[in-house]
Design an enzyme around this catalytic site. Structure first.
Site, PDB file in Angstrom:
ATOM      1  N   PRO A 179       7.099  43.347  91.314  1.00 46.01           N
ATOM      2  CG  PRO A 179       8.571  43.696  93.100  1.00 46.01           C
ATOM      3  CD  PRO A 179       7.172  43.219  92.776  1.00 46.01           C
ATOM      4  NE  ARG A 193      15.847  45.512  78.544  1.00 47.26           N
ATOM      5  CZ  ARG A 193      16.005  46.810  78.591  1.00 47.26           C
ATOM      6  NH1 ARG A 193      17.220  47.337  78.552  1.00 47.26           N
ATOM      7  NH2 ARG A 193      14.977  47.603  78.679  1.00 47.26           N
ATOM      8  CB  CYS A 243      25.571  37.448  59.758  1.00 51.82           C
ATOM      9  SG  CYS A 243      27.269  36.900  59.883  1.00 51.82           S
TER      10      CYS A 243
HETATM   11  N1  LLP Z   1       3.597  41.903  86.173  1.00 50.39           N
HETATM   12  C1  LLP Z   1       3.220  41.643  84.900  1.00 50.39           C
HETATM   13  C2  LLP Z   1       1.862  41.140  84.654  1.00 50.39           C
HETATM   14  C3  LLP Z   1       4.113  41.879  83.842  1.00 50.39           C
HETATM   15  O1  LLP Z   1       3.727  41.628  82.591  1.00 50.39           O
HETATM   16  C4  LLP Z   1       5.415  42.363  84.118  1.00 50.39           C
HETATM   17  C5  LLP Z   1       6.372  42.598  83.031  1.00 50.39           C
HETATM   18  C6  LLP Z   1       5.772  42.595  85.459  1.00 50.39           C
HETATM   19  C7  LLP Z   1       4.836  42.364  86.460  1.00 50.39           C
HETATM   20  C8  LLP Z   1       7.127  43.088  85.870  1.00 50.39           C
HETATM   21  O2  LLP Z   1       7.382  44.372  85.399  1.00 50.39           O
HETATM   22  P1  LLP Z   1       8.746  45.124  85.799  1.00 50.39           P
HETATM   23  O3  LLP Z   1       8.665  45.433  87.282  1.00 50.39           O
HETATM   24  O4  LLP Z   1       9.864  44.198  85.484  1.00 50.39           O
HETATM   25  O5  LLP Z   1       8.755  46.334  84.954  1.00 50.39           O
HETATM   26  N2  LLP Z   1      11.535  42.548  78.128  1.00 50.39           N
HETATM   27  C9  LLP Z   1      11.197  43.917  78.416  1.00 50.39           C
HETATM   28  C10 LLP Z   1      10.292  44.049  79.625  1.00 50.39           C
HETATM   29  C11 LLP Z   1       9.008  43.250  79.516  1.00 50.39           C
HETATM   30  C12 LLP Z   1       8.119  43.372  80.728  1.00 50.39           C
HETATM   31  C13 LLP Z   1       7.024  42.371  80.680  1.00 50.39           C
HETATM   32  N3  LLP Z   1       6.130  42.367  81.794  1.00 50.39           N
HETATM   33  C14 LLP Z   1      12.481  44.744  78.572  1.00 50.39           C
HETATM   34  O6  LLP Z   1      13.572  44.187  78.432  1.00 50.39           O
HETATM   35  O7  LLP Z   1      12.439  45.947  78.800  1.00 50.39           O
END
Ligand code: LLP
Length: 420
Positions: A277, A315, A345
């Protein structure tokens, strides 16, 4: 005891752990990221409780917020880490997380990253292709050190999230398709210095329909069961991250449903499970405080120009993401519809479009909620803007997380060429 997170007191003033946000901005200025360890702990414990019945291990996805102190805080609570670069590895080590609790994910591990990870006896590599396996094998044999390998499956599932953060479909760069898993898992067993430890899956981020998790995990388990039935050892399954959180409401992620999904599939199973997570542990534990620079009107369109821009929080423009915005001090006024924009800008530099908000005055402070995850980590210095300061609230006290460069610090790092 104070409520966890960012709450309003009896005078409607915004606080964290008994400290007024106003006092924090007076001390530290804006833009300012503030993180609440109270909510981080509460979330970690909720997650732990969610995966307890299946004896899951938590590996905090460092990419969500890679501040060393934040990693360290989760580490102290017992978390391992999921990393996607050797830079994140070094941050974890600096945070006191030992390599035997670190999972190295990602589609593009470079050879020097692989070497460092093997030399440090990292817990496991989650690999995404046969080509990656060949590189790891070459390096492990050269070093005469064993690498633990988990294969990430691409189950070809579209989990109905934003397309840029959806990773489970076959068109994406992630994972290995089901059909190739057997031959690659077989190959793992033939290679010296390669130790097969299991299978993993991560279908994306910000997922709300947990049937997709069920589908992906069932697929994973079926493939693992098949491998076992023909005599292979598959000790570990890595279930990734991706639980959706509520940017528009003040409520916990739906851990109860998630618990049902994993219990349904894995209660009393012999697989060792790991979870990765990120967002669900840290997103709501962070806010970004900003100052109103000016109010501007073009014909009948209102703009509130603030001192936070897309370089601090990308985001909204990158994923059309919604973040709640509220004044630090609630002052009665009329409601308007405004675009809340930064000084960069580009028309793409906005934090909210057509947002209903009570009129604000210049110099008022606003908070942008739910910016603990994928906020400051995605920053840039575009338009020669310096980083926002980041502070952490722990036991009723505020701590600066890092020294930020002034613009002169940034310039001093450039090599000036003498054009004669
Ligand atoms: N494991 C792997 C292999 C991942 O690629 C990710 C997230 C996670 C775990 C964690 O996922 P989470 O629990 O945070 O959903 N920048 C984007 C989100 C990119 C997520 C990338 N991978 C945003 O701001 O929404």
């Amino acid at each position: 005891m104070f409520p966890s997170g960012f709450y309003r007191d009896e005078n409607d003033e915004l606080n964290v752990q008994g400290i007024k946000i106003d006092a924090l901005t007076a001390k530290y200025g804006t833009p300012l990221f503030i993180y609440d360890t109270g909510l981080m702990k509460e979330r970690y414990e909720l997650f732990l409780n969610t995966v307890k019945s299946v004896k899951g291990n938590i590996h905090y996805a460092v990419k969500a917020n890679d501040s060393v102190n934040i990693i360290k805080f989760f580490g102290k609570l017992g978390a391992g880490a999921d990393i996607v670069s050797i830079g994140e590895f070094h941050k974890c080590v600096a945070a006191g997380i030992t390599p035997d609790k670190i999972i190295f994910s990602g589609v593009g591990k470079d050879k020097n990253e692989i070497e460092t990870a093997i030399r440090n006896n990292i817990l496991q590599f989650n690999i995404e292709s046969e080509e990656e396996l060949d590189d790891i094998y070459e390096i492990a044999s050269k070093l005469k050190l064993t690498a633990n390998i988990c294969l990430r499956i691409n189950p070809d599932i579209a989990p109905n999230t934003h397309k840029k953060i959806s990773t489970g479909e076959k068109e994406t760069k992630f994972g290995i398709d089901n059909e190739n898993i057997l031959s690659i898992y077989q190959k793992l067993h033939k290679l010296k210095y390669i130790n097969p430890v299991g299978l993993g899956v991560h279908i994306g981020s910000q997922i709300f329909d947990f049937n997709f998790f069920h589908k992906a995990y069932l697929n994973l388990k079926t493939v693992a069961d098949n491998l076992k039935s023909i005599g292979f050892k598959v000790p570990t399954l890595d279930l990734g991250g991706g639980i959706g959180i509520y940017y528009d409401q003040n409520k916990n992620p739906d851990f109860d449903t998630y618990k049902k999904v994993i219990s349904d599939l894995f209660l009393d199973s012999e697989y060792k499970l790991s979870f990765e997570p990120g967002r669900s542990l840290i997103a709501e534990a962070g806010i970004l405080v900003t100052k109103v620079i000016r109010n501007k009107k073009n014909k009948d369109k209102n703009f509130i120009v603030i001192d936070v821009a897309m370089n601090n929080l990308i985001r909204p423009t990158l994923y059309d993401a919604y973040h709640k915005i509220e004044p630090v001090k609630k002052i009665p006024g009329k409601e308007i519809i405004a675009d809340i924009v930064g000084p960069i800008c580009e028309t793409g530099d906005f934090i909210a479009l057509n947002r209903k908000i009570t009129e604000v005055s210049n110099n008022d402070k606003l908070i942008i909620r739910t910016t603990g995850a994928y906020g400051s980590v995605m920053k840039s210095n575009y338009n020669a803007r310096v980083d926002a300061l980041e502070i952490l609230i722990y036991n009723g006290k505020s701590y600066k997380l890092k020294k930020t460069d002034t613009i002169l610090d940034i310039i001093s790092k450039e090599k000036i060429i003498d054009f004669v």
